[in-house]
Design an enzyme around this catalytic site. Structure first.
Site, PDB file in Angstrom:
ATOM      1  N   GLY A  17     -12.065  -8.142  16.821  1.00 47.81           N
ATOM      2  CA  GLY A  17     -11.947  -9.563  17.152  1.00 47.81           C
ATOM      3  C   GLY A  17     -12.281 -10.418  15.944  1.00 47.81           C
ATOM      4  O   GLY A  17     -13.292 -10.185  15.273  1.00 47.81           O
ATOM      5  N   ALA A  21     -17.006 -15.562  16.573  1.00 48.31           N
ATOM      6  CA  ALA A  21     -18.082 -14.562  16.596  1.00 48.31           C
ATOM      7  C   ALA A  21     -17.792 -13.439  15.603  1.00 48.31           C
ATOM      8  O   ALA A  21     -18.648 -13.061  14.801  1.00 48.31           O
ATOM      9  CB  ALA A  21     -18.240 -13.999  18.010  1.00 48.31           C
ATOM     10  N   ARG A 292     -21.420 -29.032  34.075  1.00 50.10           N
ATOM     11  CA  ARG A 292     -20.014 -28.890  34.479  1.00 50.10           C
ATOM     12  C   ARG A 292     -19.837 -28.403  35.911  1.00 50.10           C
ATOM     13  O   ARG A 292     -18.933 -28.851  36.614  1.00 50.10           O
ATOM     14  CB  ARG A 292     -19.314 -27.922  33.522  1.00 50.10           C
ATOM     15  CG  ARG A 292     -19.149 -28.523  32.168  1.00 50.10           C
ATOM     16  CD  ARG A 292     -18.559 -27.565  31.181  1.00 50.10           C
ATOM     17  NE  ARG A 292     -18.378 -28.255  29.915  1.00 50.10           N
ATOM     18  CZ  ARG A 292     -17.998 -27.678  28.794  1.00 50.10           C
ATOM     19  NH1 ARG A 292     -17.768 -26.375  28.761  1.00 50.10           N
ATOM     20  NH2 ARG A 292     -17.851 -28.388  27.703  1.00 50.10           N
ATOM     21  N   HIS A 359     -12.335 -22.439  32.497  1.00 52.63           N
ATOM     22  CA  HIS A 359     -12.548 -22.760  31.091  1.00 52.63           C
ATOM     23  C   HIS A 359     -13.335 -21.694  30.329  1.00 52.63           C
ATOM     24  O   HIS A 359     -13.080 -21.444  29.161  1.00 52.63           O
ATOM     25  CB  HIS A 359     -13.307 -24.084  31.031  1.00 52.63           C
ATOM     26  CG  HIS A 359     -13.612 -24.577  29.652  1.00 52.63           C
ATOM     27  ND1 HIS A 359     -12.625 -24.861  28.734  1.00 52.63           N
ATOM     28  CD2 HIS A 359     -14.786 -24.845  29.035  1.00 52.63           C
ATOM     29  CE1 HIS A 359     -13.189 -25.286  27.608  1.00 52.63           C
ATOM     30  NE2 HIS A 359     -14.492 -25.273  27.757  1.00 52.63           N
TER      31      HIS A 359
HETATM   32  C1  LIG Z   1      -9.852 -25.128  25.016  1.00 56.74           C
HETATM   33  C2  LIG Z   1     -11.270 -24.713  24.761  1.00 56.74           C
HETATM   34  C3  LIG Z   1     -12.165 -25.600  24.187  1.00 56.74           C
HETATM   35  C4  LIG Z   1     -13.477 -25.229  23.948  1.00 56.74           C
HETATM   36  N1  LIG Z   1     -14.335 -26.131  23.382  1.00 56.74           N
HETATM   37  C5  LIG Z   1     -15.599 -25.748  23.086  1.00 56.74           C
HETATM   38  C6  LIG Z   1     -16.477 -26.635  22.409  1.00 56.74           C
HETATM   39  O1  LIG Z   1     -16.134 -27.752  22.050  1.00 56.74           O
HETATM   40  N2  LIG Z   1     -17.736 -26.203  22.154  1.00 56.74           N
HETATM   41  C7  LIG Z   1     -18.173 -24.969  22.522  1.00 56.74           C
HETATM   42  O2  LIG Z   1     -19.328 -24.644  22.257  1.00 56.74           O
HETATM   43  N3  LIG Z   1     -17.352 -24.097  23.137  1.00 56.74           N
HETATM   44  C8  LIG Z   1     -16.071 -24.467  23.416  1.00 56.74           C
HETATM   45  N4  LIG Z   1     -15.239 -23.576  24.044  1.00 56.74           N
HETATM   46  C9  LIG Z   1     -15.680 -22.185  24.234  1.00 56.74           C
HETATM   47  C10 LIG Z   1     -15.591 -21.431  22.913  1.00 56.74           C
HETATM   48  O3  LIG Z   1     -14.596 -21.992  22.114  1.00 56.74           O
HETATM   49  C11 LIG Z   1     -15.277 -19.951  23.122  1.00 56.74           C
HETATM   50  O4  LIG Z   1     -16.186 -19.387  24.009  1.00 56.74           O
HETATM   51  C12 LIG Z   1     -15.355 -19.207  21.801  1.00 56.74           C
HETATM   52  O5  LIG Z   1     -14.533 -19.814  20.842  1.00 56.74           O
HETATM   53  C13 LIG Z   1     -15.002 -17.730  21.926  1.00 56.74           C
HETATM   54  O6  LIG Z   1     -15.093 -17.160  20.635  1.00 56.74           O
HETATM   55  P1  LIG Z   1     -15.049 -15.593  20.396  1.00 56.74           P
HETATM   56  O7  LIG Z   1     -15.188 -15.390  18.959  1.00 56.74           O
HETATM   57  O8  LIG Z   1     -15.992 -14.935  21.321  1.00 56.74           O
HETATM   58  O9  LIG Z   1     -13.595 -15.185  20.899  1.00 56.74           O
HETATM   59  P2  LIG Z   1     -12.137 -15.761  20.521  1.00 56.74           P
HETATM   60  O10 LIG Z   1     -12.176 -16.950  19.674  1.00 56.74           O
HETATM   61  O11 LIG Z   1     -11.422 -15.842  21.822  1.00 56.74           O
HETATM   62  O12 LIG Z   1     -11.529 -14.598  19.652  1.00 56.74           O
HETATM   63  C14 LIG Z   1     -11.244 -13.321  20.182  1.00 56.74           C
HETATM   64  C15 LIG Z   1     -10.725 -12.452  19.068  1.00 56.74           C
HETATM   65  O13 LIG Z   1     -10.558 -11.135  19.550  1.00 56.74           O
HETATM   66  C16 LIG Z   1      -9.286 -10.656  19.214  1.00 56.74           C
HETATM   67  N5  LIG Z   1      -8.857  -9.708  20.248  1.00 56.74           N
HETATM   68  C17 LIG Z   1      -8.892  -9.861  21.589  1.00 56.74           C
HETATM   69  N6  LIG Z   1      -8.410  -8.759  22.187  1.00 56.74           N
HETATM   70  C18 LIG Z   1      -8.065  -7.911  21.208  1.00 56.74           C
HETATM   71  C19 LIG Z   1      -7.508  -6.615  21.176  1.00 56.74           C
HETATM   72  N7  LIG Z   1      -7.159  -5.949  22.291  1.00 56.74           N
HETATM   73  N8  LIG Z   1      -7.267  -6.044  19.965  1.00 56.74           N
HETATM   74  C20 LIG Z   1      -7.570  -6.677  18.819  1.00 56.74           C
HETATM   75  N9  LIG Z   1      -8.111  -7.915  18.799  1.00 56.74           N
HETATM   76  C21 LIG Z   1      -8.359  -8.511  19.981  1.00 56.74           C
HETATM   77  C22 LIG Z   1      -8.401 -11.878  19.141  1.00 56.74           C
HETATM   78  O14 LIG Z   1      -7.269 -11.635  18.345  1.00 56.74           O
HETATM   79  C23 LIG Z   1      -9.368 -12.879  18.520  1.00 56.74           C
HETATM   80  O15 LIG Z   1      -9.373 -12.730  17.121  1.00 56.74           O
HETATM   81  C24 LIG Z   1     -13.911 -23.940  24.301  1.00 56.74           C
HETATM   82  C25 LIG Z   1     -13.028 -23.037  24.864  1.00 56.74           C
HETATM   83  C26 LIG Z   1     -11.730 -23.429  25.121  1.00 56.74           C
HETATM   84  C27 LIG Z   1     -10.804 -22.444  25.796  1.00 56.74           C
END
Ligand SMILES: Cc1cc2nc3c(=O)[nH]c(=O)nc-3n(C[C@H](O)[C@H](O)[C@H](O)COP(=O)(O)OP(=O)(O)OC[C@H]3O[C@@H](n4cnc5c(N)ncnc54)[C@H](O)[C@@H]3O)c2cc1C
Length: 602
Positions: A17, A21, A292, A359
């Protein structure tokens, strides 16, 4: 079965991912130990990860606008979590937040500034001063209303300074475990060439994001299918707190596109069909800045009472028309564009039609404070899974408990992303060889992939995915009952049958096979839906985002525990619980700090 060519890669640390994160962890691991090798695998180009869509901001008690304290932030987060969050993890996140923001600033993140040049901070839901007694806090640091876009690009640019090896457009299929149940890496499918890759690592960090796509109406991108969570279930490990699904109050009516809570942070308010600010009935002191779950329930109650807006009275209005043009143009430019493009609304003069929309998924992979994945054995004891960590929305650490506060999501990514990257780096023994994995251990993983690829029933994967989304939307929504959840479980069992006997993957190739991607993602979503539905059925109380009409109060005596749910390959679920950690300490002074459960009012 087709014979697949398998290419093997060896790294010290593997990050699955490349969202906020994953990228934060990658840079941290390299910075901690420049001599280790780090790989990052992503199914989409990393800057298209869902983090890019985050709008509103990222919390830290900087006190740039009025005095603030990380302990107040901690209290608000615990209250927001309805006391289900683990307090040691929450303390760690809130205490580290100011430092984490300073690091982003030094990486070059272009935060919006106030007149004196300091980082601008806006109000956000559920944030207070002085442990709820001192009025609104201003804690959300933002880059206008494009914070996630800016964060992700900053982190990506920063990771380029290090030797992270990126594998882009590789779909992770399953984790690889040895016969001692130690994680040894992951199997992936390269979308461009069709080849299978075996990624071997001493430490694997799952950072695959949430599973908002389990619902029909969601602000989450179509890639948010919780693939890492499903890999955990397939490995015979459990997921935690899956019943807690956050509905954001202001999804755009019809399309579900997010209208950031930052709009309310800047002063926008909600109106019902009678033109009333109805939140005065439900949260008289915090109004539109209550948390929320509270606002989403209030909105549905207004609609059910016949006070919705529009000809069908099935939505509400978010009004920004009283805000100055300067605030809209400088702080909410994307909201202006989204409303215009997708609802033909001019927000300078007209209200935006909104409805609560899925969300964020609070549940995920259970971990300890170090982000190490844990499981619960048959005697109820907790056991660490060696070689495996989880961070970001995929994980349930648990800093959000039953309800996440806005702007704590991005904070979690960078605080725990960094800590996990460093933890993984510290555990690497230079030059250690990779344990040999027998082909019998890989065979079942490849067979599953092949079975899906060659499924020739009569039901296309996207049809099953749509049915699944409708089942979740109808049966595990904002208001839940025993009957709805029982029915939901029954309908999911029907979908398990379809997935096993009727799936039809029309494209037989291995290259850019979207039908197969959809089949893999649908399989992943179905497993998580089962664990969410079962956990919701088992939790006979109302807490945070989980509202049971048949059990409308919180039951701390009977239910103050994390839900833990296993799902086997036939859709059978097994439910158990894990204690909530209610004690924490200040990292600097080592003084105990904790907040015992109290009544939650806004
Ligand atoms: C529209 C929206 C607005 C938001 N606004 C806010 C905000 O203003 N403030 C806040 O604190 N939070 C906000 N959130 C929540 C926050 O953005 C998310 O919880 C956070 O960005 C998730 O980050 P992550 O790194 O965990 O995963 P993601 O950013 O979802 O990244 C997941 C990664 O995993 C990879 N991946 C997934 N499955 C596979 C697979 N099978 N094989 C290989 N790679 C894979 C993807 O390619 C991607 O690179 C928002 C969420 C949304 C949907």
């Amino acid at each position: 079965m087709t014979t697949y060519k398998l290419i093997t890669h060896y790294h010290d640390v593997l990050i699955v991912g490349g969202g906020g994160a994953g990228l934060r962890a990658a840079a941290a691991a390299c910075e901690r130990d420049p001599d280790i090798t780090v790989a990052c695998v992503s199914k989409v180009p990393v800057t298209r990860s869902h983090t890019v869509a985050a709008q509103g901001g990222i919390n830290a008690a900087l006190g740039n606008r009025i005095p603030d304290d990380w302990r107040w932030h901690m209290y608000d987060t615990i209250r927001g979590s309805d006391w289900l969050g683990d307090q040691d993890a929450i303390a760690f996140m809130c205490e580290k937040a100011p430092e984490a923001i300073a690091e982003l600033e030094h990486m070059g993140m272009p935060f919006t500034r106030d007149d004196s040049g300091q980082i601008y901070q806006r109000a956000y839901g559920g944030q207070s001063s002085d442990y709820g007694k001192g009025g609104t806090a201003y804690r959300a640091c933002a880059v206008a209303d494009r914070t996630g876009h800016s964060l992700l690009h900053t982190l990506y640019t920063h990771s380029m300074r290090h030797d992270v090896e990126f594998f882009i457009e590789y779909m992770a299929l399953d984790l690889i475990f040895d016969d001692e149940n130690i994680c040894r890496g992951m199997l992936a499918w390269e979308l461009e060439t069709g080849e299978l890759h075996c990624f071997r690592a001493h430490q694997t960090i799952i950072a695959t994001g949430g599973f908002g796509q389990a619902y029909a109406s969601t602000t989450a991108s179509s890639i948010c299918t919780g693939d890492g969570n499903a890999m955990i279930l397939r490995a015979g490990l459990p997921l935690q707190d899956m019943e807690f699904i956050q509905f954001h109050p202001t999804g755009l009516y019809n399309s579900g596109i997010l209208i950031t809570e930052g709009a309310r942070g800047e002063g926008a308010f909600l109106l019902n069909g009678d033109g009333e600010r109805f939140m005065s009935t439900y949260a008289p002191s915090s109004m539109e800045l209550a948390s929320r779950d509270v606002i989403s329930r209030s909105m549905i109650q207004e609609i059910m009472a016949g006070r919705g807006c529009g000809p069908k009275k099935d939505h509400l209005y978010l009004s920004l028309a009283h805000l100055s043009r300067d605030v809209i143009d400088s702080k909410l430019p994307s909201i202006k564009d989204i409303a215009q493009t997708f609802a033909q609304v001019d927000i300078y003069t007209q209200p935006i039609p909104v409805v609560p929309t899925v969300h964020y998924t609070m549940g995920g992979i259970p971990t300890n404070m170090q982000s190490q994945v844990v499981t619960i054995d048959s005697k109820g004891s907790e056991r660490i899974i060696e070689g495996l960590l989880a961070i970001g929305e995929a994980s349930c650490t648990s800093v959000h408990g039953a309800n996440r506060l806005g702007c704590n999501g991005l904070l979690e990514l960078i605080v725990f992303g960094k800590a996990a990257g460093e933890f993984a780096a510290d555990s690497i023994v230079h030059g250690a060889s990779h344990k040999v994995i027998s082909s019998e251990l890989l065979e079942p993983l490849i067979t599953r992939f092949d079975d899906l690829r060659t499924a020739r029933g009569n039901m296309r994967p996207n049809k099953i995915r749509k049915s699944l989304q409708n089942v979740m939307q109808a049966n595990a929504s904002i208001f839940r009952t025993n009957d709805l959840l029982f029915n939901g479980q029954k309908e999911l069992r029907t979908l398990w049958g379809m997935m096993q006997h009727e799936l039809h993957v029309a494209d037989t190739s291995l290259i850019w096979n979207n039908d197969l991607i959809e089949a893999l993602e649908t399989d992943n979503l179905l497993r998580q839906a089962s664990s969410a539905m079962t956990s919701a059925y088992e939790r006979c109380e109302s807490r945070g985002a989980h509202w049971r009409q048949d059990f409308p109060t919180r039951d701390d005596a009977g239910c103050l525990a994390h839900s833990v749910c296993f799902v086997d390959d036939h859709g059978n679920t097994r439910f158990t619980i894990r204690p909530v950690r209610l004690h924490a300490e200040d990292m600097l002074t080592r003084t105990p700090i904790s907040f015992p459960p109290e009544e939650r009012a806004y």
